[in-house]
Design a protein around this motif. Sequence first.
Motif, PDB file in Angstrom:
ATOM      1  N   PHE A 173     -78.753  52.904 122.584  1.00 34.09           N
ATOM      2  CA  PHE A 173     -77.667  52.623 121.517  1.00 34.09           C
ATOM      3  C   PHE A 173     -77.557  53.844 120.492  1.00 34.09           C
ATOM      4  N   VAL A 174     -76.322  53.887 120.179  1.00 31.87           N
ATOM      5  CA  VAL A 174     -75.956  54.956 119.109  1.00 31.87           C
ATOM      6  C   VAL A 174     -75.384  54.178 117.985  1.00 31.87           C
ATOM      7  N   ALA A 175     -74.103  53.409 118.373  1.00 34.03           N
ATOM      8  CA  ALA A 175     -73.407  52.787 117.205  1.00 34.03           C
ATOM      9  C   ALA A 175     -72.315  51.648 117.908  1.00 34.03           C
ATOM     10  N   ALA A 176     -71.997  50.713 116.936  1.00 34.32           N
ATOM     11  CA  ALA A 176     -70.908  49.861 117.516  1.00 34.32           C
ATOM     12  C   ALA A 176     -70.242  49.547 116.043  1.00 34.32           C
ATOM     13  N   ILE A 177     -69.173  49.004 116.484  1.00 37.61           N
ATOM     14  CA  ILE A 177     -67.957  48.556 115.790  1.00 37.61           C
ATOM     15  C   ILE A 177     -67.243  47.209 115.977  1.00 37.61           C
ATOM     16  N   ARG A 224     -62.351  52.927 114.940  1.00 34.68           N
ATOM     17  CA  ARG A 224     -61.427  52.603 115.882  1.00 34.68           C
ATOM     18  C   ARG A 224     -60.036  52.491 115.354  1.00 34.68           C
ATOM     19  N   ASP A 225     -58.730  52.695 116.174  1.00 35.74           N
ATOM     20  CA  ASP A 225     -57.718  52.307 116.035  1.00 35.74           C
ATOM     21  C   ASP A 225     -56.966  51.467 117.004  1.00 35.74           C
ATOM     22  N   ASN A 226     -56.831  50.384 116.745  1.00 34.75           N
ATOM     23  CA  ASN A 226     -56.411  49.324 117.641  1.00 34.75           C
ATOM     24  C   ASN A 226     -54.920  49.371 118.076  1.00 34.75           C
TER      25      ASN A 226
END
Length: 124
Positions: free
Chosen positions: A47-51, A72-74
């Motif tokens: 794992f590195v990162a999550a949003i 992120r850009d939804n």
Amino acid sequence: QVQLVESGGGLVQAGGSLRLSCAASGRTFSIYTMGWFRQAPGKEREFVAAISWSGGSTDYTDSVKGRFTISRDNAKNTVYLQMNSLKPEDTAVYYCAADLTAVLVRSPYDYDYWGQGTQVTVSS
């Protein structure tokens, strides 16, 4: 179904920067928690990162805190990983992944969809 395509990997010197992108298509992107993982030769995927789906919550593994930023850009169905102050030990294939749950998770087994990966090589 969700299709994920990573881009932005490459060769960089130690101390340099890269920005990875992961473009999603298929089911509504904004409902997914998104994560970045990496796998070095001979090692397990880590794992590195999550949003979170809204971008309001993030999580990082200790080794990248203060150096990497997930966003992120939804509207563009895209998640990013800005990587600064890169080290040779960051060398790996980087994968993005999508998870339907509303919580930030670190286990790769909790993620439902995966991209094909992009190589990041950091030279010393």
